[in-house]
Design a protein around this motif. Structure first.
Motif, mmCIF file in Angstrom:
data_model
loop_
_atom_site.group_PDB
_atom_site.id
_atom_site.type_symbol
_atom_site.label_atom_id
_atom_site.label_comp_id
_atom_site.label_asym_id
_atom_site.label_seq_id
_atom_site.Cartn_x
_atom_site.Cartn_y
_atom_site.Cartn_z
ATOM 1 N N LEU A 126 46.187 44.637 51.434
ATOM 2 C CA LEU A 126 45.797 44.900 50.479
ATOM 3 C C LEU A 126 44.676 45.592 50.429
ATOM 4 C CD1 LEU A 126 47.879 43.007 46.413
ATOM 5 C CD2 LEU A 126 48.790 45.680 47.959
ATOM 6 N N PHE A 127 44.434 45.217 51.118
ATOM 7 C CA PHE A 127 42.385 45.403 50.875
ATOM 8 C C PHE A 127 41.912 45.760 52.276
ATOM 9 C CE2 PHE A 127 43.226 41.881 47.941
ATOM 10 C CZ PHE A 127 43.053 41.778 47.101
ATOM 11 N N PRO A 128 40.735 46.483 52.393
ATOM 12 C CA PRO A 128 40.301 46.887 53.481
ATOM 13 C C PRO A 128 40.128 46.465 54.483
ATOM 14 C CG PRO A 128 39.185 48.536 51.840
ATOM 15 C CD PRO A 128 40.570 47.161 51.312
ATOM 16 N N GLY A 129 40.507 45.706 55.876
ATOM 17 C CA GLY A 129 39.478 44.745 56.470
ATOM 18 C C GLY A 129 40.563 43.521 56.036
ATOM 19 N N GLU A 130 41.420 43.506 55.566
ATOM 20 C CA GLU A 130 42.089 42.820 54.676
ATOM 21 C C GLU A 130 41.672 41.118 54.586
ATOM 22 O OE1 GLU A 130 44.825 41.157 58.177
ATOM 23 O OE2 GLU A 130 46.181 43.298 58.070
ATOM 24 N N TYR A 131 40.892 41.531 53.862
ATOM 25 C CA TYR A 131 39.177 40.716 52.767
ATOM 26 C C TYR A 131 39.461 40.664 51.524
ATOM 27 C CZ TYR A 131 36.295 36.977 52.421
ATOM 28 O OH TYR A 131 36.006 35.745 50.936
ATOM 29 N N PRO A 132 39.693 39.798 50.522
ATOM 30 C CA PRO A 132 40.096 41.005 49.315
ATOM 31 C C PRO A 132 38.517 40.040 48.490
ATOM 32 C CG PRO A 132 41.469 38.358 49.768
ATOM 33 C CD PRO A 132 40.214 38.605 51.220
ATOM 34 N N HIS A 133 37.627 41.409 48.814
ATOM 35 C CA HIS A 133 36.364 40.964 48.427
ATOM 36 C C HIS A 133 36.878 40.809 46.737
ATOM 37 C CE1 HIS A 133 33.763 41.403 51.943
ATOM 38 N NE2 HIS A 133 35.055 41.950 52.311
ATOM 39 N N PRO A 134 36.455 39.701 45.467
ATOM 40 C CA PRO A 134 36.106 39.474 44.655
ATOM 41 C C PRO A 134 36.038 41.301 43.666
ATOM 42 C CG PRO A 134 34.551 38.691 45.101
ATOM 43 C CD PRO A 134 34.342 39.282 46.394
ATOM 44 N N ARG A 135 35.330 42.716 43.975
ATOM 45 C CA ARG A 135 35.149 43.577 43.537
ATOM 46 C C ARG A 135 36.775 44.417 43.758
ATOM 47 N NH1 ARG A 135 30.880 44.297 40.563
ATOM 48 N NH2 ARG A 135 28.877 43.285 41.568
ATOM 49 N N GLN A 136 37.306 44.047 44.791
ATOM 50 C CA GLN A 136 38.296 44.768 45.312
ATOM 51 C C GLN A 136 39.851 44.149 44.356
ATOM 52 O OE1 GLN A 136 37.826 44.674 49.283
ATOM 53 N NE2 GLN A 136 36.689 46.671 49.479
ATOM 54 N N LEU A 137 39.498 42.791 44.892
ATOM 55 C CA LEU A 137 40.814 42.477 44.136
ATOM 56 C C LEU A 137 40.598 42.609 42.476
ATOM 57 C CD1 LEU A 137 42.604 40.482 42.953
ATOM 58 C CD2 LEU A 137 41.411 38.217 44.369
ATOM 59 N N LEU A 138 39.520 42.688 42.072
ATOM 60 C CA LEU A 138 39.620 43.049 39.916
ATOM 61 C C LEU A 138 39.938 44.293 39.972
ATOM 62 C CD1 LEU A 138 36.436 40.792 39.355
ATOM 63 C CD2 LEU A 138 38.606 40.117 38.458
ATOM 64 N N ALA A 139 39.766 44.953 40.601
ATOM 65 C CA ALA A 139 40.016 46.732 41.428
ATOM 66 C C ALA A 139 41.384 47.016 40.729
ATOM 67 C CB ALA A 139 39.399 47.316 42.208
ATOM 68 N N LEU A 140 42.355 45.978 41.700
ATOM 69 C CA LEU A 140 44.012 45.817 41.312
ATOM 70 C C LEU A 140 44.579 45.856 39.991
ATOM 71 C CD1 LEU A 140 44.465 44.072 44.971
ATOM 72 C CD2 LEU A 140 44.467 46.609 43.807
ATOM 73 N N GLU A 141 45.597 46.017 39.967
ATOM 74 C CA GLU A 141 46.691 46.042 38.691
ATOM 75 C C GLU A 141 47.155 44.549 38.729
ATOM 76 O OE1 GLU A 141 46.147 47.549 35.759
ATOM 77 O OE2 GLU A 141 44.515 49.006 36.397
ATOM 78 N N THR A 142 47.693 44.572 37.934
ATOM 79 C CA THR A 142 49.134 43.319 37.845
ATOM 80 C C THR A 142 50.617 43.072 39.072
ATOM 81 O OG1 THR A 142 47.913 42.329 35.912
ATOM 82 C CG2 THR A 142 49.722 41.210 37.088
ATOM 83 N N MET B 118 44.369 34.622 40.604
ATOM 84 C CA MET B 118 43.473 35.048 41.454
ATOM 85 C C MET B 118 42.285 35.834 40.869
ATOM 86 S SD MET B 118 46.523 35.930 44.202
ATOM 87 C CE MET B 118 45.573 35.541 45.700
ATOM 88 N N GLN B 119 42.620 35.999 40.251
ATOM 89 C CA GLN B 119 41.375 37.257 39.693
ATOM 90 C C GLN B 119 40.749 36.069 38.986
ATOM 91 O OE1 GLN B 119 43.844 40.852 37.868
ATOM 92 N NE2 GLN B 119 43.013 42.248 38.963
ATOM 93 N N ASN B 120 41.367 35.549 37.965
ATOM 94 C CA ASN B 120 40.250 34.830 37.381
ATOM 95 C C ASN B 120 38.803 34.017 38.288
ATOM 96 O OD1 ASN B 120 41.584 34.847 35.553
ATOM 97 N ND2 ASN B 120 42.602 32.815 35.506
ATOM 98 N N VAL B 121 39.313 33.547 39.446
ATOM 99 C CA VAL B 121 38.961 33.446 41.386
ATOM 100 C C VAL B 121 37.494 34.225 41.537
ATOM 101 C CG1 VAL B 121 38.950 32.671 43.217
ATOM 102 C CG2 VAL B 121 40.432 31.021 41.836
ATOM 103 N N ALA B 122 37.804 35.239 41.251
ATOM 104 C CA ALA B 122 36.895 36.848 41.777
ATOM 105 C C ALA B 122 36.109 36.847 40.735
ATOM 106 C CB ALA B 122 37.886 38.196 41.886
ATOM 107 N N GLU B 123 36.837 36.897 39.481
ATOM 108 C CA GLU B 123 35.699 37.266 38.499
ATOM 109 C C GLU B 123 34.548 36.170 37.776
ATOM 110 O OE1 GLU B 123 35.899 38.065 33.359
ATOM 111 O OE2 GLU B 123 38.231 37.057 34.688
ATOM 112 N N PHE B 124 35.101 34.956 38.144
ATOM 113 C CA PHE B 124 33.896 33.725 38.188
ATOM 114 C C PHE B 124 33.076 34.025 39.529
ATOM 115 C CE2 PHE B 124 32.495 29.134 39.552
ATOM 116 C CZ PHE B 124 32.741 28.430 38.286
ATOM 117 N N TRP B 125 33.462 34.338 40.609
ATOM 118 C CA TRP B 125 32.800 34.355 42.071
ATOM 119 C C TRP B 125 31.734 35.592 41.560
ATOM 120 C CZ3 TRP B 125 33.934 30.236 43.864
ATOM 121 C CH2 TRP B 125 33.609 30.145 45.429
ATOM 122 N N LEU B 126 32.028 36.374 40.837
ATOM 123 C CA LEU B 126 30.948 37.874 40.935
ATOM 124 C C LEU B 126 29.676 37.284 39.016
ATOM 125 C CD1 LEU B 126 32.926 40.665 40.439
ATOM 126 C CD2 LEU B 126 31.122 39.748 42.125
ATOM 127 N N ALA B 127 30.489 36.533 38.466
ATOM 128 C CA ALA B 127 29.734 35.744 37.427
ATOM 129 C C ALA B 127 28.793 35.044 37.440
ATOM 130 C CB ALA B 127 30.470 35.534 35.978
#
Length: 201
Positions: free
Chosen positions: A61-77, A93-102
């Protein structure tokens, strides 16, 4: 790891037999805590094969097949569910991304924290429990003295090897036995997993 194997081989008789009967390779790790947390969430309650298929679909789902936190949070459930994730896992998984950014963890130096501090810190993320963080400590951060007493595989291996019963004293007995394995309980746990796999073949 040679030092750990020598110590465990002299720790007590049953662990010595287990060490003698398994072959452990030097663990390899990317050191990427964020990525491995996502992978661990996907793997929860799934067979290894199914988890690998779903995680690979997720990565695509991600460019370069790496789910960077902002890109992961931009996806719909629903986009996450379409690759085979449950609604709960998609949220975790989006909780992890949110925590990483915060927490601004992109360049976090985990060496500054001890094992218990990392468990307490990452367990704040909803969907990430103690067991998940212990796997990160063992395999991603390669901490030498982690003993995942609640891991089913470790419990089953110790019940088999040490004649323990699955009762209210199980965890206490496991911790007592594992004392002689310090400071290499991570390697001992890996040996128990491998030994159990061999015995069950």
């Amino acid at each position: 790891m040679r030092e750990a194997l020598i110590h465990l081989a002299h720790s007590e008789a049953k662990m010595a037999n287990i060490i003698a009967s398994v072959s452990l390779s030097e663990p390899q790790s990317s050191g990427d805590v964020y990525y491995d947390l996502l992978n661990s969430i996907v793997s929860q309650q799934l067979s290894t094969q199914v988890a690998v298929v779903i995680f690979n679909r997720f990565l695509k789902l991600f460019p370069g097949e790496y789910p960077h936190p902002r890109q992961l949070l931009a996806l719909e459930t629903e986009e996450l569910r379409a690759v085979g994730l449950s609604r709960g896992k998609a949220q975790y998984m989006q909780n992890v991304a949110e925590f990483w950014l915060a927490e601004n963890l992109e360049t976090k130096n985990w060496d500054e924290m001890d094992d218990d501090a990392i468990v307490d810190y990452l367990s704040q993320i909803k969907g990430v429990g103690r067991w998940t963080v212990e796997m990160i400590l063992i395999f991603t951060l390669q901490r030498p003295d982690v003993f995942p007493v609640d891991d089913l595989g470790v419990q089953q291996a110790m019940m088999l090897a040490y004649g323990l019963e699955k009762d209210r004293n199980l965890r206490k007995r496991m911790i007592e036995i594992a004392e002689s394995w310090r400071p290499y309980r991570s390697t001992a746990s890996r040996a128990l997993w491998r030994w159990k796999h061999q015995v069950k073949k």
